[in-house]
Design a protein around this motif. Structure first.
Motif, PDB file in Angstrom:
ATOM      1  N   GLU A  50       0.818  -1.210   0.000  1.00 17.84           N
ATOM      2  CA  GLU A  50       0.000   0.000   0.000  1.00 17.84           C
ATOM      3  C   GLU A  50       0.851   1.260   0.000  1.00 17.84           C
ATOM      4  O   GLU A  50       1.715   1.423  -0.844  1.00 17.84           O
ATOM      5  CB  GLU A  50      -1.005  -0.046   1.155  1.00 17.84           C
ATOM      6  N   VAL A  51       0.599   2.173   0.927  1.00 19.06           N
ATOM      7  CA  VAL A  51       1.256   3.481   0.895  1.00 19.06           C
ATOM      8  C   VAL A  51       2.764   3.349   1.116  1.00 19.06           C
ATOM      9  O   VAL A  51       3.550   4.107   0.550  1.00 19.06           O
ATOM     10  CB  VAL A  51       0.594   4.455   1.914  1.00 19.06           C
ATOM     11  N   ASP A  52       3.200   2.369   1.888  1.00 15.10           N
ATOM     12  CA  ASP A  52       4.642   2.163   2.083  1.00 15.10           C
ATOM     13  C   ASP A  52       5.305   1.730   0.773  1.00 15.10           C
ATOM     14  O   ASP A  52       6.429   2.124   0.483  1.00 15.10           O
ATOM     15  CB  ASP A  52       4.885   1.111   3.163  1.00 15.10           C
ATOM     16  N   ALA A  53       4.597   0.932  -0.021  1.00 12.65           N
ATOM     17  CA  ALA A  53       5.117   0.514  -1.322  1.00 12.65           C
ATOM     18  C   ALA A  53       5.205   1.709  -2.277  1.00 12.65           C
ATOM     19  O   ALA A  53       6.184   1.845  -3.017  1.00 12.65           O
ATOM     20  CB  ALA A  53       4.239  -0.582  -1.913  1.00 12.65           C
ATOM     21  N   VAL A  54       4.204   2.570  -2.261  1.00  7.27           N
ATOM     22  CA  VAL A  54       4.230   3.772  -3.109  1.00  7.27           C
ATOM     23  C   VAL A  54       5.437   4.634  -2.747  1.00  7.27           C
ATOM     24  O   VAL A  54       6.169   5.102  -3.624  1.00  7.27           O
ATOM     25  CB  VAL A  54       2.918   4.573  -2.976  1.00  7.27           C
ATOM     26  N   ALA A  55       5.660   4.830  -1.454  1.00  8.67           N
ATOM     27  CA  ALA A  55       6.796   5.646  -1.017  1.00  8.67           C
ATOM     28  C   ALA A  55       8.115   5.028  -1.470  1.00  8.67           C
ATOM     29  O   ALA A  55       9.027   5.739  -1.899  1.00  8.67           O
ATOM     30  CB  ALA A  55       6.765   5.807   0.502  1.00  8.67           C
ATOM     31  N   GLU A  56       8.206   3.707  -1.412  1.00  6.25           N
ATOM     32  CA  GLU A  56       9.440   3.024  -1.833  1.00  6.25           C
ATOM     33  C   GLU A  56       9.652   3.160  -3.343  1.00  6.25           C
ATOM     34  O   GLU A  56      10.774   3.397  -3.797  1.00  6.25           O
ATOM     35  CB  GLU A  56       9.387   1.554  -1.436  1.00  6.25           C
ATOM     36  N   VAL A  57       8.597   3.035  -4.124  1.00  2.00           N
ATOM     37  CA  VAL A  57       8.714   3.208  -5.580  1.00  2.00           C
ATOM     38  C   VAL A  57       9.151   4.639  -5.894  1.00  2.00           C
ATOM     39  O   VAL A  57      10.020   4.863  -6.741  1.00  2.00           O
ATOM     40  CB  VAL A  57       7.388   2.862  -6.298  1.00  2.00           C
ATOM     41  N   LEU A  58       8.579   5.603  -5.203  1.00  2.00           N
ATOM     42  CA  LEU A  58       8.960   6.997  -5.449  1.00  2.00           C
ATOM     43  C   LEU A  58      10.439   7.248  -5.173  1.00  2.00           C
ATOM     44  O   LEU A  58      11.069   8.066  -5.840  1.00  2.00           O
ATOM     45  CB  LEU A  58       8.103   7.946  -4.606  1.00  2.00           C
ATOM     46  N   ARG A  59      10.999   6.544  -4.203  1.00  2.00           N
ATOM     47  CA  ARG A  59      12.429   6.718  -3.888  1.00  2.00           C
ATOM     48  C   ARG A  59      13.303   6.439  -5.105  1.00  2.00           C
ATOM     49  O   ARG A  59      14.412   6.970  -5.210  1.00  2.00           O
ATOM     50  CB  ARG A  59      12.852   5.780  -2.755  1.00  2.00           C
ATOM     51  N   ALA A  60      12.841   5.610  -6.028  1.00  2.00           N
ATOM     52  CA  ALA A  60      13.622   5.249  -7.217  1.00  2.00           C
ATOM     53  C   ALA A  60      13.509   6.282  -8.331  1.00  2.00           C
ATOM     54  O   ALA A  60      14.278   6.234  -9.289  1.00  2.00           O
ATOM     55  CB  ALA A  60      13.164   3.887  -7.744  1.00  2.00           C
ATOM     56  N   VAL A  61      12.585   7.215  -8.226  1.00  2.00           N
ATOM     57  CA  VAL A  61      12.372   8.212  -9.280  1.00  2.00           C
ATOM     58  C   VAL A  61      13.402   9.336  -9.121  1.00  2.00           C
ATOM     59  O   VAL A  61      13.526   9.922  -8.046  1.00  2.00           O
ATOM     60  CB  VAL A  61      10.937   8.782  -9.211  1.00  2.00           C
ATOM     61  N   PRO A  62      14.159   9.623 -10.179  1.00  2.00           N
ATOM     62  CA  PRO A  62      15.183  10.674 -10.078  1.00  2.00           C
ATOM     63  C   PRO A  62      14.595  12.041  -9.710  1.00  2.00           C
ATOM     64  O   PRO A  62      13.459  12.352 -10.061  1.00  2.00           O
ATOM     65  CB  PRO A  62      15.789  10.710 -11.484  1.00  2.00           C
ATOM     66  N   PHE A  63      15.371  12.817  -9.019  1.00  2.00           N
ATOM     67  CA  PHE A  63      15.114  14.209  -8.645  1.00  2.00           C
ATOM     68  C   PHE A  63      14.010  14.367  -7.612  1.00  2.00           C
ATOM     69  O   PHE A  63      14.295  14.677  -6.468  1.00  2.00           O
ATOM     70  CB  PHE A  63      14.840  15.094  -9.871  1.00  2.00           C
ATOM     71  N   VAL A  64      12.754  14.170  -7.980  1.00  2.00           N
ATOM     72  CA  VAL A  64      11.639  14.467  -7.069  1.00  2.00           C
ATOM     73  C   VAL A  64      11.228  13.288  -6.203  1.00  2.00           C
ATOM     74  O   VAL A  64      10.487  13.447  -5.246  1.00  2.00           O
ATOM     75  CB  VAL A  64      10.395  14.974  -7.842  1.00  2.00           C
ATOM     76  N   GLY A  65      11.703  12.101  -6.528  1.00  2.00           N
ATOM     77  CA  GLY A  65      11.240  10.899  -5.847  1.00  2.00           C
ATOM     78  C   GLY A  65      11.529  10.857  -4.365  1.00  2.00           C
ATOM     79  O   GLY A  65      10.648  10.578  -3.555  1.00  2.00           O
TER      80      GLY A  65
END
Length: 102
Positions: free
Chosen positions: A52-67
């Protein structure tokens, strides 16, 4: 899809369809152990599966710059983000414009 492919090529993420048992096993997820309708992330750093939301936060960590900043914001706002995630998940078909039963 293009952004997802770039992150996969860089080794940051590996994607698997929730309905594909072989793809899930290749990512280290036992299909019967995870809910098919949920986003599941295995960070690969010893932490267990994130959902859920923890997975979304982890995926965002991989996005360059804004993640990373967005990931930190979601984690800090988890008490509000978790119910919002569940509401969107429950209503995803309606929000996307999909017809009932499709």
């Amino acid at each position: 899809a293009a952004g997802r492919a770039r992150l996969a090529r860089r080794g940051r993420l590996r994607w698997a369809a929730a309905g594909d048992p072989d793809a899930l096993r290749a990512c280290g997820v036992e299909p019967a152990a995870e809910p098919a309708a949920s986003l599941v992330v295995h960070p690969g750093d010893g932490r267990g599966p994130l959902t859920e939301v923890d997975a979304v936060a982890e995926v965002l960590r991989a996005v360059p710059f804004v993640g990373r900043p967005l990931s930190a914001l979601i984690r800090a706002g988890r008490p509000a983000a978790a119910p919002a995630y569940r509401w969107v998940a429950r209503n995803r078909r309606r929000l996307s414009g999909a017809r009932p039963g499709s």
